[in-house]
Design an enzyme around this catalytic site. Structure first.
Site, PDB file in Angstrom:
ATOM      1  N   LYS A   1      33.561  61.765  39.626  1.00  0.00           N
ATOM      2  CA  LYS A   1      32.356  61.088  40.120  1.00  0.00           C
ATOM      3  C   LYS A   1      32.284  61.075  41.636  1.00  0.00           C
ATOM      4  O   LYS A   1      31.220  61.176  42.222  1.00  0.00           O
ATOM      5  CB  LYS A   1      32.285  59.675  39.578  1.00  0.00           C
ATOM      6  CG  LYS A   1      33.478  58.822  39.944  1.00  0.00           C
ATOM      7  CD  LYS A   1      33.937  57.931  38.818  1.00  0.00           C
ATOM      8  CE  LYS A   1      35.252  58.430  38.312  1.00  0.00           C
ATOM      9  NZ  LYS A   1      35.893  57.713  37.253  1.00  0.00           N
TER      10      LYS A   1
ATOM     11  N   GLY B   1      47.969  48.232  34.579  1.00  0.00           N
ATOM     12  CA  GLY B   1      47.621  49.592  34.970  1.00  0.00           C
ATOM     13  C   GLY B   1      46.137  49.865  34.958  1.00  0.00           C
ATOM     14  O   GLY B   1      45.689  51.008  34.883  1.00  0.00           O
TER      15      GLY B   1
ATOM     16  N   GLU C   1      42.873  51.408  40.031  1.00  0.00           N
ATOM     17  CA  GLU C   1      43.112  52.660  40.731  1.00  0.00           C
ATOM     18  C   GLU C   1      44.222  52.448  41.767  1.00  0.00           C
ATOM     19  O   GLU C   1      44.518  51.320  42.156  1.00  0.00           O
ATOM     20  CB  GLU C   1      41.843  53.103  41.481  1.00  0.00           C
ATOM     21  CG  GLU C   1      40.623  53.266  40.604  1.00  0.00           C
ATOM     22  CD  GLU C   1      40.344  54.715  40.255  1.00  0.00           C
ATOM     23  OE1 GLU C   1      41.096  55.605  40.699  1.00  0.00           O
ATOM     24  OE2 GLU C   1      39.385  54.961  39.517  1.00  0.00           O
TER      25      GLU C   1
ATOM     26  N   ASP D   1      33.759  53.005  43.100  1.00  0.00           N
ATOM     27  CA  ASP D   1      33.771  53.862  41.919  1.00  0.00           C
ATOM     28  C   ASP D   1      32.467  53.715  41.136  1.00  0.00           C
ATOM     29  O   ASP D   1      31.825  54.708  40.768  1.00  0.00           O
ATOM     30  CB  ASP D   1      34.977  53.460  41.049  1.00  0.00           C
ATOM     31  CG  ASP D   1      34.901  53.996  39.640  1.00  0.00           C
ATOM     32  OD1 ASP D   1      35.321  55.143  39.443  1.00  0.00           O
ATOM     33  OD2 ASP D   1      34.421  53.275  38.740  1.00  0.00           O
TER      34      ASP D   1
ATOM     35  N   LYS E   1      28.953  56.358  40.482  1.00  0.00           N
ATOM     36  CA  LYS E   1      28.268  56.624  39.211  1.00  0.00           C
ATOM     37  C   LYS E   1      26.776  56.322  39.321  1.00  0.00           C
ATOM     38  O   LYS E   1      25.933  57.076  38.837  1.00  0.00           O
ATOM     39  CB  LYS E   1      28.918  55.784  38.103  1.00  0.00           C
ATOM     40  CG  LYS E   1      30.395  56.120  37.893  1.00  0.00           C
ATOM     41  CD  LYS E   1      31.091  55.115  36.980  1.00  0.00           C
ATOM     42  CE  LYS E   1      32.592  55.391  36.929  1.00  0.00           C
ATOM     43  NZ  LYS E   1      33.355  54.308  36.261  1.00  0.00           N
TER      44      LYS E   1
END
Lengths: 428, 428
Positions: A107, A189, A192, A203, A207
């Site tokens: 992206k 986890g 990022e 992020d 998009k």
């Protein structure tokens, strides 16, 4: 191109491994649906020796993704390395240059270099597809580009970062602070390597910029996205907003206005009983409002091996079946530049003040709002044991400029204990 | 084929008028996206003189849809007349025979004659598309066929008849009986001329059969759909189910099992807090569970001029852009026949009994359930002023056969006042 569609896969992390696995396990299904075999010729990753739990012995290895992109036995270069620039970009350019189709989950690269790459793809007559880059398994790109092709798009909105939605819904359900849930998410986890990509909205902003380009036929313009992260959202505001019937979401909104293209990725309140309000955990949702279709809501997993690989396969299968479209749904040369709207469409706002418990404190706040043309829809003052009291106000529609003017005049009243909070309430 | 894509539109009811309007109003948008002009050459409807509020003067008129389908100046025959057989079927065959692509909104024709028509389309090398036939504006066909092409589909489910969902949600919100809301729906024009198509689940069953064929690579088999309408749902059951945390939906479910292809369109309970449970009014929802993608939820308007025309345009634009696929996603000759599963996958059931207020009445019912291997998950007995008391039972997973056996033994107990009610609870 041979009749078999031959893939070269660069990047063997979670998604790459998923793609290899599906191509291996579902060979029969894929060839029945595509009318041709889909096979992997070669792969590329940093460490060939690492055990990835999949059998890669049948494939040629490249250590240089550009070399992979140029291989004669590769029809489709599958870019799953990530990173807006560097090897991913270089190899994508090389692949298009060499007459390969490209499928990517990247992206950042598409949001920042999408126009250049789309022009290159058009020039070489190749496809550049990126369904996996936007909202994981949700076919947002396909639905917007193809299913809604007969619509003028009025608005695209959505929750497109699962980590942020996990943090916000977990804060609410467990009554934990942002810092506590952030630490949890890190441990799980979910974040990022650079967590500001998630919690800063970057992020999700990538998009949104991609979807806006398709929706409005504009050149992708990530710099035009107004970004605001969730770092400053408190459990206090999540709880108070819930009392008023709202949920806090990191919400992306893109719409074309008389003032230009409005792209926002910011915390917003949405009604608790709306599909967006009900979205829990790491799930993503993309909502498209077409002038004919009405509102279409798409919900699904925004990340993970299977869901993301499913989206990569969607693109690969389109190419295998000969379904070919320009990158953003129309030739790159026809995409237009539209100025970024310098201000957001007027909206109601949720305001939270902590007022000193002095006579006339609320009147002072209300007067300033009124003086700036902001009228109050609903107000709630909470009981309190201390010398200061939380007051919640839901305003009628106002501009952010009027609101900011009002907020800037508040400190002079001398009745505020702490910084006021203002969160936009998005119309649904 | 000229570079302009030329349409022949048969049927100028609500949907046909919408398609004409979009082609006229959005000519620039469509050509920018398709890379070619999309125009109407000719139309066909029963009464040329009727004022439809749109300008049809530029188009040739045919009174016979077969003649329209064969016109030399038509590339795509757009069938919007409806009816499984008769003129719609005859004209669709004629169009494919004459080398035209076909776009239809006709779920009945596709559910009953889909295999024959798909074989004909393959034989003549033409496209037969029907997105508007399934769930209105929701791109269910495209998502299933294309976006999930890399998935084994585990289950397709959904609420695909807006009228039924309107009736059920209106009964609940207004506390009205089925007959009262049915009368309302008739007055609002929500019902088909033959209302059993709606409330008997036939219309929704057609849609489910189509989706199942795509999902499982099987020959479309509407006769294999187990159909049960909503006519027997009472406000009593809607309210009681709500007390237990459920909503009643006319739910379609298709899944491949060891016992064959299971296709059901029946009233089911779903959790009130699930996306399906929260679906209100005439909105449709299609849920696809892919083995890679996980659950994808699609929501939108299931009917109406704009939404249905939007789906027709999706197909037209695919053809204009050269996006061509076999009818059910793979060559018709490769679609397999699978026996219809003679029984539904085991599930928990909601049971409602009215028991005479006699000692041991409940014990007798519980004993029969136990004797048939049915264990009770939750039970609720309501207070009552009369000589009989409603008892609600949620069972653990059981087969319908065991349940039917138990229910058949109930009358002999002599403690039942009235017929017991059993509604499946679908796992979500």
């Amino acid at each position: 191109m041979s009749d078999t569609l031959r893939l070269g896969i660069a990047g063997l992390g979670t998604v790459g491994r998923g793609v290899v696995r599906i191509v291996q396990e579902k060979a029969g299904l894929l060839s029945a649906r595509a009318g041709r075999e889909v096979e992997i010729s070669a792969v590329c990753a940093r460490d060939p020796a690492r055990d990835r739990g999949i059998d890669l012995s049948a494939y040629a290895w490249e250590t240089d993704p550009v070399a992979l992109a140029r291989r004669a036995d590769v029809d489709v270069f599958v870019e799953l390395m990530g990173g807006a620039d560097g090897p991913a970009l270089e190899a994508t350019r090389a692949a298009l240059d060499a007459g390969k189709d490209v499928v990517t989950a990247n992206k950042a690269m598409m949001a920042i270099h999408g126009q250049e790459l789309a022009e290159l793809a058009d020039a070489t007559g190749r496809c550049l597809r990126y369904e996996a880059g936007v909202a994981g398994a949700i076919p947002a790109v396909k639905v917007l580009t193809e299913a809604l092709a007969g619509n003028g798009v009025e608005r695209v909105l959505g929750v497109m970062n699962g980590t942020c939605n996990y943090i916000l819904t977990r804060m609410q359900s467990a009554g934990l602070s942002y810092d506590e849930v952030f630490a949890e998410a890190a441990k799980l986890g979910y974040l990022e390597a650079d967590p500001t990509l998630d919690v800063g909205g970057i992020d999700a902003g990538h998009k949104l910029a991609i979807l806006a380009a398709i929706a409005f036929g504009t050149k992708v313009n990530f710099d035009g996205v107004h970004l605001e992260g969730i770092e400053r959202i408190t459990i206090e505001d999540i709880s108070r907003a819930a009392d008023m019937g709202y949920r806090v979401k990191l919400l992306g909104v893109a719409q074309m206005t008389g003032r230009g293209l409005e792209q926002r990725m910011t915390p917003c309140l949405v009604p608790a009983n709306s599909p967006l309000g009900q979205l829990e955990n790491a799930t993503n949702m993309v909502v498209v409002e077409g002038d004919e279709s009405g509102r279409i809501v798409l919900q699904g997993a925004g990340a993970g091996e299977g869901p993301t690989a499913s989206a990569v396969l969607s693109d690969i299968m389109d190419i295998a079946r000969g379904l070919r479209l320009p990158t953003f749904g129309q030739p790159a040369a026809t995409l237009v530049e539209r100025p970024a709207a310098m201000s957001a469409t007027p909206a109601p706002y949720y305001l939270r003040f902590i007022l000193d418990d002095k006579p006339g404190a609320l009147a002072k706040v209300a007067t300033i709002l009124g003086n700036n043309g902001i009228s109050i829809d609903r107000m709630r003052q909470y009981g309190h044991a201390e010398a200061s009291a939380p007051v919640l106000i839901v305003t009628h529609r106002t501009t952010r400029a009027d609101l900011d003017a009002a907020l800037s005049q508040m400190p002079a009243t001398g009745v505020l204990a702490g910084e006021p909070v203002a969160i936009r309430i998005e119309r649904l």
